[in-house]
Design an enzyme around this catalytic site. Structure first.
Site, PDB file in Angstrom:
ATOM      1  N   CYS A 109       0.811  -1.197  -0.050  1.00  0.00           N
ATOM      2  CA  CYS A 109       0.038  -0.008   0.022  1.00  0.00           C
ATOM      3  C   CYS A 109       0.783   1.194  -0.105  1.00  0.00           C
ATOM      4  O   CYS A 109       1.931   1.379   0.632  1.00  0.00           O
ATOM      5  CB  CYS A 109      -0.692   0.039   1.264  1.00  0.00           C
ATOM      6  N   HIS A 151      -9.044  -3.641  -1.906  1.00  0.00           N
ATOM      7  CA  HIS A 151      -8.001  -2.885  -1.305  1.00  0.00           C
ATOM      8  C   HIS A 151      -8.388  -1.591  -1.336  1.00  0.00           C
ATOM      9  O   HIS A 151      -8.520  -1.004  -0.020  1.00  0.00           O
ATOM     10  CB  HIS A 151      -6.885  -3.060  -1.780  1.00  0.00           C
ATOM     11  N   GLU A 152      -8.672  -1.015  -2.010  1.00  0.00           N
ATOM     12  CA  GLU A 152      -9.077   0.620  -2.498  1.00  0.00           C
ATOM     13  C   GLU A 152     -10.497   0.788  -1.522  1.00  0.00           C
ATOM     14  O   GLU A 152     -10.577   1.765  -1.095  1.00  0.00           O
ATOM     15  CB  GLU A 152      -9.279   1.258  -3.626  1.00  0.00           C
ATOM     16  N   HIS A 155     -10.067   1.157   1.829  1.00  0.00           N
ATOM     17  CA  HIS A 155      -9.722   2.533   2.286  1.00  0.00           C
ATOM     18  C   HIS A 155     -10.871   3.365   2.545  1.00  0.00           C
ATOM     19  O   HIS A 155     -10.952   4.392   3.520  1.00  0.00           O
ATOM     20  CB  HIS A 155      -8.891   3.147   1.251  1.00  0.00           C
TER      21      HIS A 155
HETATM   22 ZN    ZN Z   1      -3.816   1.194   0.111  1.00  0.00          ZN
END
Ligand code: ZN
Length: 194
Positions: A109, A151-152, A155
């Site tokens: 990341c 993954h995004e 966030h």
């Molecule tokens: Zn990330």
């Protein structure tokens, strides 16, 4: 997997990628409004996010990672700025279905430089979102693209990949995390006066 680099200040944007434990990574992210899409401000932010992402040699970036706490993500699974047709910019994305099948792969990341770890994700997902033009977007993503998206998307919910590491992986990267925490504290205090 390519190692990410810290681009610092990048030409064409005043935004910077924030690093753990910056509080922007844990804040609530607001839904993007119709007005924000119409006035072009979100298009501008996403353009600058892509500049930063390529400069950092990453494949994806979520708005909270540049200190903008809104539900916006950009990625390019190829990581290649010349392949701009592969760029994906998604507004207010949602995952409407997860596969039961899981895969475990290495992730890194841009907000956690110099480390990575094995993360379990769904093999495929079904996604709904808006495009920058406010059009409905529906897609099924598999494998690498499904992983980047998940993954995004994390966030946008204030979740970072280290939250998903197995205990031994987490222990392994703990010294790296402590270094980042120390660097963050030093930035807050500023350079020592001589
Ligand atoms: Zn990330």
């Amino acid at each position: 997997m390519k190692e990410e680099v810290d681009p610092g200040k990048v030409e064409g944007t005043d935004l910077r990628i924030v690093k753990y434990p910056h509080p922007a990574l844990r804040r609530r992210n607001a839904e993007i409004t119709k007005e924000e899409l119409e006035d072009g401000s979100i298009a501008q932010v996403s353009k600058e996010m892509l500049l930063l992402m390529y400069a950092a040699e990453g494949v994806g970036l979520a708005a909270p990672q540049v200190g903008v706490n809104k539900r916006l993500m950009v990625y390019n699974a190829s990581g290649d700025s010349k392949r701009w047709l592969d760029e994906v910019v998604l507004v207010n994305p949602r995952i409407v279905e997860y596969s039961d099948a899981k895969t475990v792969e290495q992730e890194g990341c841009l907000s956690f430089p110099g480390m990575n770890g094995m993360v379990e994700r769904s093999k495929w997902i079904k996604v709904e979102a808006l495009t920058l033009k406010g059009r409905k977007f529906k897609r099924r993503f598999t494998d690498w693209e499904a992983r980047i998206f998940q993954h995004e998307y994390d966030h946008l919910d204030g979740i970072v990949y280290i939250d998903r590491l197995a205990e031994e992986e987490r222990t392994r990267i703990q010294p790296n995390l402590e270094t980042l925490i120390q660097q963050h504290e030093e930035e807050l205090v500023g350079a020592p006066a001589l």
